[in-house]
Design a protein around this motif. Structure first.
Motif, PDB file in Angstrom:
ATOM      1  N   GLU A  77       0.616  -1.487  -0.001  1.00 54.49           N
ATOM      2  CA  GLU A  77       0.199  -0.523  -0.213  1.00 54.49           C
ATOM      3  C   GLU A  77       1.037   1.027   0.329  1.00 54.49           C
ATOM      4  OE1 GLU A  77      -3.226   0.266   0.169  1.00 54.49           O
ATOM      5  OE2 GLU A  77      -3.382  -1.951  -0.415  1.00 54.49           O
ATOM      6  N   LEU A  78       0.304   2.083  -0.952  1.00 55.31           N
ATOM      7  CA  LEU A  78       0.807   4.067  -0.619  1.00 55.31           C
ATOM      8  C   LEU A  78       0.823   4.252   0.642  1.00 55.31           C
ATOM      9  CD1 LEU A  78       1.968   5.898  -2.296  1.00 55.31           C
ATOM     10  CD2 LEU A  78      -0.359   6.575  -2.671  1.00 55.31           C
ATOM     11  N   ILE A  79       2.074   4.559   1.892  1.00 55.54           N
ATOM     12  CA  ILE A  79       1.693   5.148   2.784  1.00 55.54           C
ATOM     13  C   ILE A  79       2.182   6.729   2.095  1.00 55.54           C
ATOM     14  CG2 ILE A  79       3.039   5.491   4.773  1.00 55.54           C
ATOM     15  CD1 ILE A  79       3.748   2.566   4.577  1.00 55.54           C
ATOM     16  N   VAL A  80       0.747   7.792   3.129  1.00 53.35           N
ATOM     17  CA  VAL A  80       0.855   8.920   3.110  1.00 53.35           C
ATOM     18  C   VAL A  80       0.956   9.583   4.639  1.00 53.35           C
ATOM     19  CG1 VAL A  80      -0.722  10.811   1.778  1.00 53.35           C
ATOM     20  CG2 VAL A  80      -0.700   8.685   0.898  1.00 53.35           C
ATOM     21  N   GLU A  81       1.663  10.601   4.863  1.00 49.37           N
ATOM     22  CA  GLU A  81       2.136  10.890   6.350  1.00 49.37           C
ATOM     23  C   GLU A  81       0.752  12.216   5.960  1.00 49.37           C
ATOM     24  OE1 GLU A  81       3.228  12.646   9.846  1.00 49.37           O
ATOM     25  OE2 GLU A  81       3.347  10.615   8.469  1.00 49.37           O
ATOM     26  N   ASN A  82      -0.316  12.125   6.662  1.00 49.48           N
ATOM     27  CA  ASN A  82      -1.287  12.809   6.577  1.00 49.48           C
ATOM     28  C   ASN A  82      -1.156  13.895   7.849  1.00 49.48           C
ATOM     29  OD1 ASN A  82      -3.734  14.406   6.682  1.00 49.48           O
ATOM     30  ND2 ASN A  82      -5.490  12.842   7.948  1.00 49.48           N
ATOM     31  N   ALA A  83      -0.644  15.134   6.959  1.00 46.20           N
ATOM     32  CA  ALA A  83      -0.327  16.325   7.921  1.00 46.20           C
ATOM     33  C   ALA A  83      -0.602  17.442   6.641  1.00 46.20           C
ATOM     34  CB  ALA A  83       1.901  16.360   8.072  1.00 46.20           C
ATOM     35  N   PRO A  84      -1.620  17.931   7.399  1.00 48.63           N
ATOM     36  CA  PRO A  84      -2.687  18.830   6.400  1.00 48.63           C
ATOM     37  C   PRO A  84      -1.477  20.106   6.320  1.00 48.63           C
ATOM     38  CG  PRO A  84      -3.848  18.196   7.461  1.00 48.63           C
ATOM     39  CD  PRO A  84      -2.243  17.014   7.457  1.00 48.63           C
ATOM     40  N   GLY A  85      -0.864  20.200   6.977  1.00 48.42           N
ATOM     41  CA  GLY A  85       0.277  21.296   7.220  1.00 48.42           C
ATOM     42  C   GLY A  85       1.723  20.757   6.665  1.00 48.42           C
ATOM     43  N   ASP A  86       1.757  20.118   6.131  1.00 50.08           N
ATOM     44  CA  ASP A  86       3.724  19.979   5.909  1.00 50.08           C
ATOM     45  C   ASP A  86       3.474  19.512   4.710  1.00 50.08           C
ATOM     46  OD1 ASP A  86       5.873  18.888   6.217  1.00 50.08           O
ATOM     47  OD2 ASP A  86       5.928  18.618   7.640  1.00 50.08           O
ATOM     48  N   TYR A  87       3.996  20.636   3.645  1.00 49.50           N
ATOM     49  CA  TYR A  87       4.574  20.162   2.160  1.00 49.50           C
ATOM     50  C   TYR A  87       5.570  19.427   2.156  1.00 49.50           C
ATOM     51  CZ  TYR A  87      -0.288  22.453   1.137  1.00 49.50           C
ATOM     52  OH  TYR A  87      -1.460  23.766   1.741  1.00 49.50           O
ATOM     53  N   TYR A  88       6.436  18.923   2.562  1.00 52.40           N
ATOM     54  CA  TYR A  88       7.208  18.124   2.137  1.00 52.40           C
ATOM     55  C   TYR A  88       7.184  17.165   2.761  1.00 52.40           C
ATOM     56  CZ  TYR A  88      12.051  16.712   1.488  1.00 52.40           C
ATOM     57  OH  TYR A  88      13.253  16.591   1.010  1.00 52.40           O
ATOM     58  N   TRP A  89       6.998  16.791   4.340  1.00 57.18           N
ATOM     59  CA  TRP A  89       7.362  15.623   4.590  1.00 57.18           C
ATOM     60  C   TRP A  89       6.209  14.979   4.695  1.00 57.18           C
ATOM     61  CZ3 TRP A  89      11.828  13.704   6.009  1.00 57.18           C
ATOM     62  CH2 TRP A  89      12.971  14.173   5.678  1.00 57.18           C
ATOM     63  N   GLY A  90       5.285  16.162   4.745  1.00 61.76           N
ATOM     64  CA  GLY A  90       3.786  15.438   4.641  1.00 61.76           C
ATOM     65  C   GLY A  90       2.762  15.565   2.926  1.00 61.76           C
ATOM     66  N   CYS A  91       1.407  15.277   3.348  1.00 64.13           N
ATOM     67  CA  CYS A  91       0.484  15.541   1.752  1.00 64.13           C
ATOM     68  C   CYS A  91       0.365  16.569   1.870  1.00 64.13           C
ATOM     69  CB  CYS A  91      -0.509  14.781   1.837  1.00 64.13           C
ATOM     70  SG  CYS A  91      -1.312  14.528   3.566  1.00 64.13           S
ATOM     71  N   GLY A  92       0.279  17.841   2.419  1.00 66.78           N
ATOM     72  CA  GLY A  92       0.049  19.034   2.940  1.00 66.78           C
ATOM     73  C   GLY A  92      -1.635  19.049   3.059  1.00 66.78           C
ATOM     74  N   ALA A  93      -1.950  20.524   2.805  1.00 63.78           N
ATOM     75  CA  ALA A  93      -3.833  20.631   2.958  1.00 63.78           C
ATOM     76  C   ALA A  93      -4.448  19.919   1.522  1.00 63.78           C
ATOM     77  CB  ALA A  93      -4.137  21.807   3.051  1.00 63.78           C
ATOM     78  N   ASP A  94      -4.115  19.697   0.689  1.00 61.94           N
ATOM     79  CA  ASP A  94      -5.281  19.760  -0.529  1.00 61.94           C
ATOM     80  C   ASP A  94      -3.845  18.471  -1.533  1.00 61.94           C
ATOM     81  OD1 ASP A  94      -2.560  20.663  -1.753  1.00 61.94           O
ATOM     82  OD2 ASP A  94      -3.043  22.614  -1.998  1.00 61.94           O
ATOM     83  N   GLY A  95      -3.327  17.705  -0.796  1.00 62.46           N
ATOM     84  CA  GLY A  95      -2.447  16.348  -1.140  1.00 62.46           C
ATOM     85  C   GLY A  95      -1.666  16.968  -2.226  1.00 62.46           C
ATOM     86  N   SER A  96      -1.333  18.023  -2.767  1.00 58.73           N
ATOM     87  CA  SER A  96      -0.184  18.084  -3.583  1.00 58.73           C
ATOM     88  C   SER A  96       1.384  17.877  -2.407  1.00 58.73           C
ATOM     89  CB  SER A  96      -0.199  18.871  -3.922  1.00 58.73           C
ATOM     90  OG  SER A  96      -0.159  20.832  -3.260  1.00 58.73           O
ATOM     91  N   GLY A  97       1.225  17.764  -1.074  1.00 56.62           N
ATOM     92  CA  GLY A  97       2.575  17.725  -0.711  1.00 56.62           C
ATOM     93  C   GLY A  97       3.313  16.379  -1.021  1.00 56.62           C
ATOM     94  N   LYS A  98       5.341  16.504  -1.171  1.00 56.91           N
ATOM     95  CA  LYS A  98       6.303  15.445  -1.655  1.00 56.91           C
ATOM     96  C   LYS A  98       5.614  14.422  -0.458  1.00 56.91           C
ATOM     97  CE  LYS A  98       9.700  16.324  -2.713  1.00 56.91           C
ATOM     98  NZ  LYS A  98      11.581  17.138  -3.355  1.00 56.91           N
ATOM     99  N   ASN A  99       5.055  14.654   0.540  1.00 57.97           N
ATOM    100  CA  ASN A  99       4.828  12.565   1.298  1.00 57.97           C
ATOM    101  C   ASN A  99       6.242  12.433   1.409  1.00 57.97           C
ATOM    102  OD1 ASN A  99       3.458  11.411   2.622  1.00 57.97           O
ATOM    103  ND2 ASN A  99       3.302   9.860   0.840  1.00 57.97           N
ATOM    104  N   MET A 100       7.355  12.973   1.584  1.00 58.77           N
ATOM    105  CA  MET A 100       8.597  12.756   2.242  1.00 58.77           C
ATOM    106  C   MET A 100       8.773  11.160   2.900  1.00 58.77           C
ATOM    107  SD  MET A 100      10.514  13.176  -0.721  1.00 58.77           S
ATOM    108  CE  MET A 100      11.806  12.421   0.294  1.00 58.77           C
ATOM    109  N   LEU A 101       8.249  11.736   4.620  1.00 54.85           N
ATOM    110  CA  LEU A 101       8.006  10.853   5.062  1.00 54.85           C
ATOM    111  C   LEU A 101       7.341   9.734   5.019  1.00 54.85           C
ATOM    112  CD1 LEU A 101       8.984   9.891   7.881  1.00 54.85           C
ATOM    113  CD2 LEU A 101       6.824  10.969   8.863  1.00 54.85           C
ATOM    114  N   GLY A 102       6.054   9.538   4.332  1.00 57.89           N
ATOM    115  CA  GLY A 102       4.840   8.668   3.171  1.00 57.89           C
ATOM    116  C   GLY A 102       6.520   8.012   2.697  1.00 57.89           C
ATOM    117  N   GLN A 103       7.173   8.128   1.614  1.00 59.96           N
ATOM    118  CA  GLN A 103       8.007   8.329   1.064  1.00 59.96           C
ATOM    119  C   GLN A 103       9.131   7.130   1.616  1.00 59.96           C
ATOM    120  OE1 GLN A 103       9.263  10.353  -2.825  1.00 59.96           O
ATOM    121  NE2 GLN A 103       7.818  11.669  -2.665  1.00 59.96           N
ATOM    122  N   ILE A 104       9.460   7.967   2.458  1.00 62.41           N
ATOM    123  CA  ILE A 104      10.686   6.574   3.479  1.00 62.41           C
ATOM    124  C   ILE A 104      10.261   5.519   4.140  1.00 62.41           C
ATOM    125  CG2 ILE A 104      12.378   7.247   5.333  1.00 62.41           C
ATOM    126  CD1 ILE A 104      12.726   9.949   4.526  1.00 62.41           C
TER     127      ILE A 104
END
Length: 118
Positions: A77-104
Motif C-alpha cells: 500500500e501507498l503510505i501517506v503522511e497525513n500532515a495538512p500543514g506540511d508540504y514536504y514531509w506530509g501530503c499538505g492540506a490539498d494533497g499536493s505535498g511531497k509526502n517524503m515521510l510516507g515515501q521513506i
C-alpha cells in the motif's frame, strides 16, 4: 521517540545546540527547539535531511518489533503522511505535498521485508 531527538539534533551536529536538544525532557520540546530559526542550521541540511530521516525511521522500526510488524502488514500500500500543514514531509492540506515521510516509510518497509527474507 528517540528518533525525534536524533533528527532535530542532527540539524546542529557538532554544536552546543545539538547537545541541548538531546537533553530536553520531551520529544515535543526537541522538535520545538529544532524548528527555532534562531539556531544556525548546518549548511548542508537541505542535502542531508532525507538521509537522516531515513536512518532514524529505519532504526525505529528495526528496534521496535510491534510497529515493524504493523508497517510490514501494510503490504504494498501507498503510505501517506497525513500532515495538512506540511508540504514536504506530509501530503499538505490539498494533497499536493511531497509526502517524503510516507515515501521513506515505503522504502523502510522494503528494506525490512528484504532483511526478513535473509
Amino acid at each position: 521517540m528517540q528518533e525525534v531527538y536524533y533528527f532535530q539534533a542532527q540539524k546542529f551536529v557538532g554544536t552546543p545546540h545539538a547537545d541541548q536538544i538531546r537533553q530536553v525532557k520531551t520529544p515535543k520540546d526537541a522538535a520545538r527547539m529544532g524548528r527555532e530559526r534562531s539556531r544556525p542550521l548546518r549548511p548542508d541540511w537541505e542535502q542531508v535531511k532525507d538521509d537522516i530521516m531515513r536512518k532514524a525511521v529505519l532504526r525505529k522500526f528495526e528496534t521496535h518489533a510491534d510497529i515493524r510488524e504493523e508497517l510490514l502488514s501494510t503490504g504494498d500500500e501507498l503510505i501517506v503522511e497525513n500532515a495538512p500543514g506540511d508540504y514536504y514531509w506530509g501530503c499538505g492540506a490539498d494533497g499536493s505535498g511531497k509526502n517524503m515521510l510516507g515515501q521513506i516509510l515505503v522504502e523502510v518497509r522494503e528494506i525490512l521485508r528484504l532483511s526478513n527474507q535473509q
